[in-house]
Scaffold this motif. Structure first.
Motif, short mmCIF file in Angstrom:
data_model
loop_
_atom_site.label_atom_id
_atom_site.label_comp_id
_atom_site.label_asym_id
_atom_site.label_seq_id
_atom_site.Cartn_x
_atom_site.Cartn_y
_atom_site.Cartn_z
N VAL A 123 91.25 24.13 8.69
CA VAL A 123 91.61 24.36 9.67
C VAL A 123 91.23 23.03 10.45
O VAL A 123 90.30 23.63 11.08
CB VAL A 123 92.56 25.33 9.90
N ILE A 174 95.63 22.95 14.95
CA ILE A 174 96.62 23.08 15.08
C ILE A 174 97.60 23.25 16.41
O ILE A 174 97.28 23.51 17.72
CB ILE A 174 96.92 24.58 14.56
N CYS A 232 99.28 21.15 11.64
CA CYS A 232 98.56 21.36 11.93
C CYS A 232 97.10 20.21 11.22
O CYS A 232 98.02 19.21 10.13
CB CYS A 232 98.08 22.52 11.02
N ILE A 243 94.76 19.68 8.53
CA ILE A 243 93.71 20.58 7.00
C ILE A 243 92.44 19.06 6.64
O ILE A 243 93.37 17.82 6.24
CB ILE A 243 94.52 20.78 6.15
N THR A 271 104.32 29.58 9.55
CA THR A 271 103.58 29.29 8.67
C THR A 271 102.19 28.54 9.78
O THR A 271 100.90 29.49 9.21
CB THR A 271 104.13 28.08 8.52
N LEU A 294 98.00 30.95 9.95
CA LEU A 294 96.46 29.91 9.61
C LEU A 294 95.79 30.37 9.80
O LEU A 294 96.11 31.34 11.24
CB LEU A 294 97.10 28.56 10.39
N ALA A 343 92.03 27.24 4.62
CA ALA A 343 93.13 28.13 4.21
C ALA A 343 93.95 27.14 3.24
O ALA A 343 93.43 26.29 2.40
CB ALA A 343 94.66 27.31 5.58
N LEU A 396 97.39 25.57 1.74
CA LEU A 396 99.20 25.72 2.22
C LEU A 396 99.81 25.11 0.56
O LEU A 396 98.94 24.11 0.38
CB LEU A 396 99.57 25.14 3.05
N ALA A 439 103.43 28.82 4.31
CA ALA A 439 102.54 29.40 3.73
C ALA A 439 102.88 30.62 2.52
O ALA A 439 101.93 31.06 1.87
CB ALA A 439 102.82 30.86 5.11
#
Length: 212
Positions: free
Chosen positions: A9, A12, A17, A19, A34, A38, A45, A47, A64
């Motif tokens: 991550v 955010i 967000c 990734i 969701t 995180l 993470a 997803l 999530a």
């Protein structure tokens, strides 16, 4: 199509967000629920991802859990509900509460979301009723066990088997400040367990549980 992302991550922000998967940064839009699940950057993470391909863009929407992804797909089948409105609804309410809202015909749960007015909320209840009836009931709602929708063992049904007493009790509890979707499973169960219960008894027993 991208169905899942596992990576760092990076940050955010707002409704999305970033990734980082092996050096490639994916911008993923998500509900506030969701995003709140995180880990703090730069932790790893995972997803679940819904990929929306348009003529001018490829958008990624992250979830999530599978319940939220299923409801995202379901909501976007309703006329007038785009991906942004679907995310707004999921940010305002969890899937279990949405399930209950459809069963209880509670527009207020949907109108809490940005971009959903009374007319769209009515359309959501109308179009989702038959579709939600085919879905399994959520295991719980805010820690309360859900009442079964049907006592015949034939799956979930959207009907109101208890008629006027149930609706009158729900209206009375709404007048006392309780949300219809929260009161409905309790009222439904009390009527099912208390044979011949009158309106006053149902309201009294429901208030006793809701007060907890």
């Amino acid at each position: 199509m991208i169905g899942q992302l596992t990576g760092l991550v990076s940050h955010i922000e707002g409704d999305h967000c970033l990734i980082d998967v092996h050096g490639v940064g994916y911008v993923v839009s998500a509900s506030t629920h969701t995003l709140g699940q995180l880990p703090r950057p730069p932790e790893v993470a995972r997803l679940l991802v819904e990929t929306i391909v348009r003529e001018d863009a490829i958008q990624l929407f992250g979830f999530a859990d599978a319940d939220e992804q299923a409801w995202f797909r379901l909501l976007t089948t309703v006329q007038g509900v785009g991906v942004r409105v679907a995310l707004a609804i999921l940010s305002a309410s969890r899937p279990a509460l949405l399930w209950q809202a459809v069963q209880a015909e509670d527009k207020a749960v949907f109108t809490q979301a940005a971009g959903v007015g009374p007319r769209l909320a009515t359309r959501l209840l109308t179009e989702l009723k038959a579709k939600v009836a085919k879905m399994p009931a959520p295991a719980s709602l805010s820690g309360q066990p859900l009442a079964p929708m049907s006592h015949g063992g034939g799956g979930v049904s959207g009907a109101h088997p208890h008629g006027g007493v149930e609706q009158d009790a729900l209206m009375a509890l709404e007048g006392l400040g309780f949300k219809r979707a929260e009161a409905w499973p309790i009222v439904n169960r009390i009527i099912g367990e208390t044979e011949g219960a009158g309106l006053d008894v149902v309201i009294r027993l429901a208030l006793k549980e809701l007060a907890r």
